[in-house]
Write an enzyme that holds these catalytic residues in place. Sequence first.
Site, short mmCIF file in Angstrom:
data_model
loop_
_atom_site.label_atom_id
_atom_site.label_comp_id
_atom_site.label_asym_id
_atom_site.label_seq_id
_atom_site.Cartn_x
_atom_site.Cartn_y
_atom_site.Cartn_z
N GLY A 231 46.22 39.02 40.16
CA GLY A 231 46.13 39.24 38.72
C GLY A 231 46.75 38.10 37.92
N THR A 232 47.86 37.60 38.40
CA THR A 232 48.55 36.52 37.69
C THR A 232 47.67 35.29 37.57
OG1 THR A 232 50.68 37.34 38.50
CG2 THR A 232 50.61 35.05 37.74
N ASN B 256 51.52 48.15 31.88
CA ASN B 256 52.13 48.45 33.17
C ASN B 256 53.47 49.17 33.06
OD1 ASN B 256 52.34 45.59 32.20
ND2 ASN B 256 54.03 45.57 33.66
N GLN C 103 46.08 47.31 35.51
CA GLN C 103 46.56 48.69 35.64
C GLN C 103 45.46 49.72 35.47
OE1 GLN C 103 49.54 49.95 36.53
NE2 GLN C 103 50.44 47.94 36.80
N SER D 160 43.53 43.02 40.01
CA SER D 160 44.31 42.70 41.21
C SER D 160 44.09 43.77 42.27
CB SER D 160 45.78 42.63 40.82
OG SER D 160 46.56 42.38 41.97
N HIS E 34 46.04 44.61 44.89
CA HIS E 34 47.18 45.39 45.43
C HIS E 34 47.65 46.51 44.51
CE1 HIS E 34 50.96 43.86 43.41
NE2 HIS E 34 50.14 42.88 43.07
N THR F 74 39.30 27.37 50.23
CA THR F 74 38.59 28.31 51.11
C THR F 74 38.98 29.73 50.76
OG1 THR F 74 38.56 26.64 52.83
CG2 THR F 74 38.18 28.93 53.53
N CYS G 141 61.21 44.46 36.92
CA CYS G 141 60.30 43.35 37.19
C CYS G 141 61.00 42.02 37.14
CB CYS G 141 59.16 43.35 36.18
SG CYS G 141 57.72 44.18 36.82
C1 LIG Z 1 50.76 43.55 38.57
C2 LIG Z 1 50.21 43.07 37.29
C3 LIG Z 1 49.81 41.74 37.12
C4 LIG Z 1 49.98 40.71 38.20
O1 LIG Z 1 49.10 40.89 39.27
P1 LIG Z 1 49.44 40.19 40.68
O2 LIG Z 1 48.23 40.45 41.50
O3 LIG Z 1 50.66 40.87 41.19
O4 LIG Z 1 49.65 38.75 40.40
C5 LIG Z 1 49.28 41.37 35.92
N1 LIG Z 1 49.14 42.24 34.91
C6 LIG Z 1 49.50 43.53 35.03
C7 LIG Z 1 49.31 44.46 33.88
C8 LIG Z 1 50.07 43.98 36.21
O5 LIG Z 1 50.45 45.26 36.30
#
Ligand SMILES: *Cc1c(COP(=O)(O)O)cnc(C)c1O
Length: 392
Positions: A76-77, A156, A184, A204, A206, A242, A330
Amino acid sequence: MPEESKRLIYMDHAGTTPVHPEVLEAMLLYFKEQFGNPSSIHTVGREAKGALEDARAQIAALVGAHQAEIIFTSGGTEADNMAIQGCAIANEKKGKHIITSAIEHHAVLDTCEYLAKRGWELTVLPVDRMGLVDPEDVRKAIRKDTVLITIMHGNNEIGTIEPVEEIGRIAREHGVYFHTDTVQTAGIVPIDVGKMNIDMLAISAHKMYGPKGVGALYVRSGVRITPLIYGGGQERKRRSGTENIPGIVGFGKAVELAIKEREQRAEHLISLRDRLIGGIFSTIDDVVLNGHPTQRLPNNANVCIKYVEGESMLLMLDMKGIAASSGSACTSGSLEPSHVLLAIGVTAEIAHGSLRFSPGRSNTVEDVDFVVEELPKIVERLRAMSPVTPRK
Ligand SMILES: *Cc1c(COP(=O)(O)O)cnc(C)c1O
Protein backbone atom coordinates in the site's frame (compact mmCIF):
# COMPACT_ATOMS: atom_id res chain seq x y z
CA MET A 1 -5.32 -19.80 34.90
CA PRO A 2 -2.66 -21.19 32.57
CA GLU A 3 -5.28 -22.43 30.10
CA GLU A 4 -6.74 -19.01 29.59
CA SER A 5 -3.44 -17.21 29.23
CA LYS A 6 -2.57 -19.43 26.25
CA ARG A 7 -5.59 -18.28 24.28
CA LEU A 8 -4.75 -15.69 21.61
CA ILE A 9 -7.39 -13.18 20.68
CA TYR A 10 -6.03 -11.22 17.77
CA MET A 11 -7.98 -8.00 17.25
CA ASP A 12 -5.48 -5.95 15.29
CA HIS A 13 -6.53 -6.76 11.73
CA ALA A 14 -6.24 -3.11 10.71
CA GLY A 15 -2.51 -3.54 11.43
CA THR A 16 -2.16 -6.78 9.53
CA THR A 17 -4.06 -10.03 8.99
CA PRO A 18 -2.93 -13.65 9.09
CA VAL A 19 -2.55 -15.29 5.68
CA HIS A 20 -5.66 -17.31 4.79
CA PRO A 21 -4.85 -21.04 4.56
CA GLU A 22 -6.09 -21.16 0.95
CA VAL A 23 -3.85 -18.21 0.12
CA LEU A 24 -0.81 -19.98 1.53
CA GLU A 25 -1.75 -23.11 -0.37
CA ALA A 26 -1.99 -21.17 -3.64
CA MET A 27 1.37 -19.48 -3.03
CA LEU A 28 3.34 -22.63 -2.26
CA LEU A 29 3.18 -23.91 -5.81
CA TYR A 30 4.88 -20.71 -7.04
CA PHE A 31 7.75 -21.12 -4.61
CA LYS A 32 8.25 -24.73 -5.67
CA GLU A 33 7.44 -25.92 -9.21
CA GLN A 34 6.19 -22.73 -10.84
CA PHE A 35 9.22 -20.58 -10.08
CA GLY A 36 9.46 -18.93 -13.51
CA ASN A 37 10.19 -15.34 -14.39
CA PRO A 38 7.11 -13.97 -16.17
CA SER A 39 9.32 -12.07 -18.64
CA SER A 40 10.90 -15.32 -19.92
CA ILE A 41 9.83 -16.81 -23.25
CA HIS A 42 10.02 -20.48 -22.21
CA THR A 43 7.17 -22.53 -20.77
CA VAL A 44 8.21 -22.04 -17.13
CA GLY A 45 8.17 -18.29 -17.70
CA ARG A 46 4.89 -18.34 -19.58
CA GLU A 47 3.24 -20.24 -16.74
CA ALA A 48 4.33 -17.55 -14.31
CA LYS A 49 3.06 -14.89 -16.70
CA GLY A 50 -0.31 -16.64 -16.82
CA ALA A 51 -0.54 -16.65 -13.03
CA LEU A 52 0.45 -12.97 -12.94
CA GLU A 53 -2.29 -12.00 -15.36
CA ASP A 54 -4.92 -14.15 -13.61
CA ALA A 55 -4.16 -12.34 -10.35
CA ARG A 56 -4.33 -8.99 -12.13
CA ALA A 57 -7.79 -9.87 -13.44
CA GLN A 58 -8.92 -10.79 -9.92
CA ILE A 59 -7.75 -7.50 -8.48
CA ALA A 60 -9.32 -5.56 -11.35
CA ALA A 61 -12.63 -7.33 -10.66
CA LEU A 62 -12.55 -6.30 -7.00
CA VAL A 63 -12.70 -2.60 -7.87
CA GLY A 64 -14.46 -2.67 -11.24
CA ALA A 65 -11.32 -1.86 -13.25
CA HIS A 66 -9.81 -3.25 -16.45
CA GLN A 67 -6.92 -5.66 -16.08
CA ALA A 68 -4.45 -3.31 -17.82
CA GLU A 69 -5.19 -0.62 -15.23
CA ILE A 70 -3.66 -2.61 -12.34
CA ILE A 71 0.03 -2.19 -11.43
CA PHE A 72 1.56 -4.50 -8.83
CA THR A 73 3.66 -2.88 -6.12
CA SER A 74 5.40 -3.85 -2.91
CA GLY A 75 2.35 -2.80 -0.89
CA GLY A 76 0.00 0.00 0.00
CA THR A 77 2.78 2.42 0.84
CA GLU A 78 4.43 2.09 -2.54
CA ALA A 79 1.07 2.33 -4.32
CA ASP A 80 0.27 5.60 -2.50
CA ASN A 81 3.74 6.96 -3.28
CA MET A 82 3.50 5.98 -6.92
CA ALA A 83 0.09 7.57 -7.33
CA ILE A 84 0.98 10.84 -5.65
CA GLN A 85 4.57 11.37 -6.78
CA GLY A 86 3.93 9.81 -10.18
CA CYS A 87 0.88 11.95 -10.92
CA ALA A 88 2.43 15.13 -9.50
CA ILE A 89 5.59 14.78 -11.57
CA ALA A 90 3.82 13.74 -14.77
CA ASN A 91 1.53 16.77 -14.52
CA GLU A 92 3.89 19.39 -13.13
CA LYS A 93 3.51 21.59 -16.20
CA LYS A 94 -0.25 21.73 -15.60
CA GLY A 95 0.05 22.86 -12.00
CA LYS A 96 1.61 22.06 -8.68
CA HIS A 97 -1.19 22.16 -6.15
CA ILE A 98 -2.33 19.06 -4.25
CA ILE A 99 -5.29 18.65 -1.89
CA THR A 100 -5.33 16.07 0.89
CA SER A 101 -6.84 15.63 4.37
CA ALA A 102 -5.45 15.82 7.87
CA ILE A 103 -6.28 12.17 8.68
CA GLU A 104 -4.48 10.39 5.84
CA HIS A 105 -2.14 7.48 6.46
CA HIS A 106 1.51 8.54 6.65
CA ALA A 107 2.10 6.89 3.26
CA VAL A 108 -0.02 9.71 1.81
CA LEU A 109 0.68 12.59 4.18
CA ASP A 110 4.44 12.20 4.25
CA THR A 111 4.56 11.81 0.46
CA CYS A 112 2.59 15.04 0.06
CA GLU A 113 4.86 16.77 2.55
CA TYR A 114 7.92 15.57 0.66
CA LEU A 115 6.50 17.13 -2.52
CA ALA A 116 5.72 20.32 -0.60
CA LYS A 117 9.43 20.60 0.18
CA ARG A 118 10.19 20.25 -3.53
CA GLY A 119 8.03 23.05 -4.85
CA TRP A 120 4.47 21.72 -4.77
CA GLU A 121 1.78 23.51 -2.78
CA LEU A 122 -0.33 21.53 -0.41
CA THR A 123 -3.79 22.11 1.08
CA VAL A 124 -4.50 19.84 4.03
CA LEU A 125 -8.24 19.83 4.67
CA PRO A 126 -9.59 19.53 8.21
CA VAL A 127 -12.17 16.95 9.24
CA ASP A 128 -15.14 17.24 11.60
CA ARG A 129 -15.36 15.55 15.01
CA MET A 130 -16.48 12.30 13.38
CA GLY A 131 -13.49 12.36 11.05
CA LEU A 132 -15.42 13.32 7.92
CA VAL A 133 -14.02 15.49 5.15
CA ASP A 134 -16.67 17.91 3.85
CA PRO A 135 -16.87 17.58 0.05
CA GLU A 136 -17.70 21.31 -0.10
CA ASP A 137 -14.31 22.03 1.48
CA VAL A 138 -12.74 20.02 -1.33
CA ARG A 139 -14.63 22.06 -3.92
CA LYS A 140 -13.57 25.35 -2.34
CA ALA A 141 -9.93 24.27 -2.14
CA ILE A 142 -9.66 23.55 -5.89
CA ARG A 143 -7.59 26.15 -7.77
CA LYS A 144 -6.56 26.57 -11.39
CA ASP A 145 -3.26 24.84 -10.65
CA THR A 146 -4.72 21.90 -8.66
CA VAL A 147 -3.67 18.61 -10.25
CA LEU A 148 -4.44 16.02 -7.61
CA ILE A 149 -6.85 15.32 -4.76
CA THR A 150 -5.87 12.45 -2.46
CA ILE A 151 -8.39 11.51 0.21
CA MET A 152 -8.68 8.09 1.80
CA HIS A 153 -11.69 5.81 1.70
CA GLY A 154 -11.64 4.25 5.18
CA ASN A 155 -9.50 5.60 7.99
CA ASN A 156 -7.21 2.99 9.53
CA GLU A 157 -7.32 4.46 13.03
CA ILE A 158 -10.84 5.69 13.70
CA GLY A 159 -12.65 3.76 10.96
CA THR A 160 -14.54 6.68 9.43
CA ILE A 161 -15.57 6.10 5.82
CA GLU A 162 -15.15 9.22 3.70
CA PRO A 163 -17.65 10.40 1.05
CA VAL A 164 -15.32 9.45 -1.80
CA GLU A 165 -18.07 9.18 -4.37
CA GLU A 166 -18.98 12.84 -3.89
CA ILE A 167 -15.35 13.91 -3.76
CA GLY A 168 -14.69 11.94 -6.94
CA ARG A 169 -17.57 13.71 -8.67
CA ILE A 170 -16.23 17.12 -7.66
CA ALA A 171 -12.73 16.20 -8.83
CA ARG A 172 -14.11 15.02 -12.17
CA GLU A 173 -16.17 18.21 -12.64
CA HIS A 174 -13.01 20.27 -12.22
CA GLY A 175 -10.74 18.06 -14.29
CA VAL A 176 -8.56 17.21 -11.29
CA TYR A 177 -7.18 13.70 -10.71
CA PHE A 178 -8.54 11.83 -7.70
CA HIS A 179 -6.53 9.24 -5.79
CA THR A 180 -7.89 7.33 -2.80
CA ASP A 181 -6.22 4.98 -0.35
CA THR A 182 -8.58 1.99 -0.08
CA VAL A 183 -6.21 -0.24 1.88
CA GLN A 184 -8.72 -0.50 4.76
CA THR A 185 -11.86 -0.81 2.67
CA ALA A 186 -10.98 -3.05 -0.28
CA GLY A 187 -12.59 -6.44 0.19
CA ILE A 188 -14.84 -5.17 3.01
CA VAL A 189 -16.71 -2.21 1.52
CA PRO A 190 -17.85 -2.34 -2.13
CA ILE A 191 -15.69 -0.25 -4.46
CA ASP A 192 -16.39 0.69 -8.05
CA VAL A 193 -13.85 2.99 -9.68
CA GLY A 194 -16.33 3.95 -12.40
CA LYS A 195 -19.22 4.84 -10.16
CA MET A 196 -16.96 6.57 -7.64
CA ASN A 197 -14.95 8.56 -10.23
CA ILE A 198 -11.67 7.25 -8.89
CA ASP A 199 -8.59 7.80 -11.07
CA MET A 200 -6.08 6.05 -8.81
CA LEU A 201 -6.52 3.71 -5.89
CA ALA A 202 -4.11 1.90 -3.57
CA ILE A 203 -4.65 -1.58 -2.09
CA SER A 204 -2.52 -3.89 0.06
CA ALA A 205 -2.66 -7.68 0.28
CA HIS A 206 -1.73 -8.09 3.93
CA LYS A 207 -4.76 -6.18 5.18
CA MET A 208 -7.04 -8.74 3.51
CA TYR A 209 -5.56 -12.13 4.47
CA GLY A 210 -2.90 -12.01 1.77
CA PRO A 211 0.88 -11.86 2.22
CA LYS A 212 2.91 -8.83 3.30
CA GLY A 213 4.99 -6.93 0.76
CA VAL A 214 2.44 -7.00 -2.10
CA GLY A 215 -0.05 -4.40 -3.17
CA ALA A 216 -1.48 -2.75 -6.22
CA LEU A 217 -2.20 0.62 -7.71
CA TYR A 218 -5.15 1.09 -10.02
CA VAL A 219 -4.50 3.83 -12.57
CA ARG A 220 -7.38 4.75 -14.85
CA SER A 221 -6.51 4.28 -18.48
CA GLY A 222 -5.32 7.61 -19.89
CA VAL A 223 -4.01 8.97 -16.58
CA ARG A 224 -0.29 9.59 -16.90
CA ILE A 225 2.04 8.76 -14.04
CA THR A 226 5.83 8.92 -13.94
CA PRO A 227 7.42 5.71 -12.58
CA LEU A 228 9.24 5.71 -9.26
CA ILE A 229 11.35 2.69 -10.19
CA TYR A 230 13.28 2.22 -13.45
CA GLY A 231 14.81 -0.90 -14.93
CA GLY A 232 13.53 -3.80 -16.99
CA GLY A 233 10.25 -2.13 -17.91
CA GLN A 234 7.89 -4.58 -16.19
CA GLU A 235 4.28 -3.63 -15.48
CA ARG A 236 4.03 -1.74 -18.79
CA LYS A 237 7.13 0.28 -17.91
CA ARG A 238 5.41 1.74 -14.89
CA ARG A 239 7.08 -0.35 -12.19
CA SER A 240 10.29 -2.14 -13.09
CA GLY A 241 11.61 -5.21 -11.30
CA THR A 242 10.79 -8.91 -11.57
CA GLU A 243 7.31 -9.38 -10.17
CA ASN A 244 6.83 -11.09 -6.81
CA ILE A 245 4.90 -13.99 -8.32
CA PRO A 246 4.16 -16.05 -5.18
CA GLY A 247 3.04 -12.88 -3.39
CA ILE A 248 0.92 -11.74 -6.31
CA VAL A 249 -0.70 -15.17 -6.64
CA GLY A 250 -1.50 -15.04 -2.91
CA PHE A 251 -2.91 -11.54 -3.35
CA GLY A 252 -5.12 -12.74 -6.21
CA LYS A 253 -6.39 -15.64 -4.10
CA ALA A 254 -7.05 -13.33 -1.14
CA VAL A 255 -9.07 -11.05 -3.41
CA GLU A 256 -11.02 -13.97 -4.87
CA LEU A 257 -11.97 -15.07 -1.33
CA ALA A 258 -12.80 -11.50 -0.31
CA ILE A 259 -15.17 -11.11 -3.26
CA LYS A 260 -16.82 -14.44 -2.51
CA GLU A 261 -17.16 -13.87 1.24
CA ARG A 262 -17.47 -10.07 1.40
CA GLU A 263 -21.06 -9.89 2.57
CA GLN A 264 -20.78 -12.62 5.21
CA ARG A 265 -17.51 -11.13 6.46
CA ALA A 266 -18.95 -7.63 6.71
CA GLU A 267 -22.05 -8.83 8.52
CA HIS A 268 -19.99 -10.89 10.98
CA LEU A 269 -17.58 -8.01 11.63
CA ILE A 270 -20.33 -5.45 12.16
CA SER A 271 -21.98 -7.65 14.77
CA LEU A 272 -18.66 -8.19 16.60
CA ARG A 273 -17.79 -4.49 16.39
CA ASP A 274 -21.13 -3.37 17.77
CA ARG A 275 -21.11 -5.96 20.54
CA LEU A 276 -17.62 -4.80 21.51
CA ILE A 277 -18.49 -1.09 21.50
CA GLY A 278 -21.72 -1.76 23.40
CA GLY A 279 -19.89 -3.95 25.91
CA ILE A 280 -17.18 -1.37 26.55
CA PHE A 281 -19.69 1.43 27.05
CA SER A 282 -21.82 -0.59 29.43
CA THR A 283 -18.92 -1.68 31.63
CA ILE A 284 -16.55 1.32 31.69
CA ASP A 285 -17.25 4.97 32.58
CA ASP A 286 -15.65 7.97 30.92
CA VAL A 287 -15.22 6.46 27.50
CA VAL A 288 -15.56 8.22 24.14
CA LEU A 289 -16.06 6.58 20.78
CA ASN A 290 -13.70 7.86 18.11
CA GLY A 291 -14.85 8.09 14.52
CA HIS A 292 -18.28 8.08 12.95
CA PRO A 293 -20.99 6.12 14.80
CA THR A 294 -22.43 4.52 11.65
CA GLN A 295 -20.36 5.53 8.62
CA ARG A 296 -17.43 3.41 9.78
CA LEU A 297 -15.43 0.33 8.87
CA PRO A 298 -17.15 -2.95 9.86
CA ASN A 299 -14.01 -4.02 11.74
CA ASN A 300 -13.12 -0.87 13.65
CA ALA A 301 -13.86 -0.12 17.30
CA ASN A 302 -11.80 2.82 18.54
CA VAL A 303 -12.33 4.39 21.93
CA CYS A 304 -10.54 6.74 24.27
CA ILE A 305 -10.63 5.64 27.86
CA LYS A 306 -10.01 8.60 30.13
CA TYR A 307 -7.35 8.69 32.88
CA VAL A 308 -5.38 5.71 31.52
CA GLU A 309 -2.56 5.29 29.01
CA GLY A 310 -3.24 3.31 25.85
CA GLU A 311 0.19 1.69 26.02
CA SER A 312 -0.39 0.41 29.56
CA MET A 313 -3.73 -1.08 28.57
CA LEU A 314 -2.12 -2.76 25.54
CA LEU A 315 0.52 -4.42 27.68
CA MET A 316 -2.02 -5.68 30.17
CA LEU A 317 -4.34 -6.88 27.43
CA ASP A 318 -1.39 -8.65 25.85
CA MET A 319 -0.76 -10.51 29.11
CA LYS A 320 -4.31 -11.82 28.77
CA GLY A 321 -3.60 -12.89 25.19
CA ILE A 322 -5.52 -10.01 23.62
CA ALA A 323 -3.80 -8.17 20.76
CA ALA A 324 -5.10 -4.65 20.12
CA SER A 325 -3.54 -1.32 19.20
CA SER A 326 -3.37 2.25 20.41
CA GLY A 327 -3.36 5.62 18.67
CA SER A 328 0.38 5.92 18.79
CA ALA A 329 1.22 2.27 18.08
CA CYS A 330 2.01 2.88 14.41
CA THR A 331 4.73 5.35 15.21
CA SER A 332 5.60 3.46 18.36
CA GLY A 333 8.56 4.61 20.30
CA SER A 334 7.16 8.13 20.15
CA LEU A 335 4.67 9.35 22.68
CA GLU A 336 3.19 11.78 20.16
CA PRO A 337 -0.56 11.33 20.11
CA SER A 338 -1.98 10.25 16.79
CA HIS A 339 -2.42 13.00 14.18
CA VAL A 340 -5.82 11.50 13.39
CA LEU A 341 -7.14 11.84 16.95
CA LEU A 342 -5.80 15.39 17.18
CA ALA A 343 -7.49 16.20 13.85
CA ILE A 344 -10.92 15.15 15.16
CA GLY A 345 -10.43 17.43 18.14
CA VAL A 346 -9.48 14.94 20.83
CA THR A 347 -7.15 16.60 23.35
CA ALA A 348 -3.62 15.23 23.62
CA GLU A 349 -4.37 14.06 27.16
CA ILE A 350 -7.42 12.02 26.18
CA ALA A 351 -5.78 10.79 22.97
CA HIS A 352 -3.19 8.97 25.08
CA GLY A 353 -5.95 6.68 26.32
CA SER A 354 -6.95 5.45 22.87
CA LEU A 355 -7.51 1.80 22.07
CA ARG A 356 -8.33 0.28 18.71
CA PHE A 357 -9.81 -3.17 18.35
CA SER A 358 -10.10 -4.46 14.81
CA PRO A 359 -11.67 -7.91 14.72
CA GLY A 360 -11.25 -10.25 11.78
CA ARG A 361 -12.97 -13.17 10.09
CA SER A 362 -11.82 -15.75 12.68
CA ASN A 363 -12.90 -13.82 15.77
CA THR A 364 -15.97 -15.00 17.61
CA VAL A 365 -18.61 -13.66 19.97
CA GLU A 366 -16.73 -15.46 22.76
CA ASP A 367 -13.60 -13.45 21.87
CA VAL A 368 -15.53 -10.21 22.16
CA ASP A 369 -17.07 -11.27 25.46
CA PHE A 370 -13.65 -12.14 26.84
CA VAL A 371 -12.37 -8.66 25.94
CA VAL A 372 -15.44 -7.07 27.52
CA GLU A 373 -14.80 -9.12 30.65
CA GLU A 374 -11.08 -8.35 30.95
CA LEU A 375 -10.85 -4.73 29.82
CA PRO A 376 -12.88 -3.20 32.69
CA LYS A 377 -10.67 -4.98 35.24
CA ILE A 378 -7.56 -3.62 33.54
CA VAL A 379 -8.98 -0.11 33.39
CA GLU A 380 -9.99 -0.26 37.04
CA ARG A 381 -6.52 -1.33 38.10
CA LEU A 382 -4.79 1.33 36.03
CA ARG A 383 -7.16 4.05 37.16
CA ALA A 384 -6.58 3.11 40.79
CA MET A 385 -2.86 3.76 40.22
CA SER A 386 -3.27 6.89 38.14
CA PRO A 387 -2.84 10.31 39.78
CA VAL A 388 -5.18 11.93 37.22
CA THR A 389 -8.22 9.76 37.99
CA PRO A 390 -10.86 11.94 39.69
CA ARG A 391 -11.66 10.55 43.14
CA LYS A 392 -15.37 10.28 43.69
C1 LIG B 1 -1.59 -0.44 6.11
C2 LIG B 1 -1.96 0.78 5.37
C3 LIG B 1 -1.13 1.33 4.39
C4 LIG B 1 0.22 0.75 4.08
O1 LIG B 1 0.15 -0.47 3.40
P1 LIG B 1 1.44 -1.43 3.40
O2 LIG B 1 1.07 -2.53 2.47
O3 LIG B 1 1.62 -1.88 4.81
O4 LIG B 1 2.58 -0.62 2.90
C5 LIG B 1 -1.55 2.44 3.72
N1 LIG B 1 -2.73 3.01 3.99
C6 LIG B 1 -3.57 2.52 4.92
C7 LIG B 1 -4.88 3.19 5.17
C8 LIG B 1 -3.21 1.41 5.66
O5 LIG B 1 -4.03 0.94 6.60
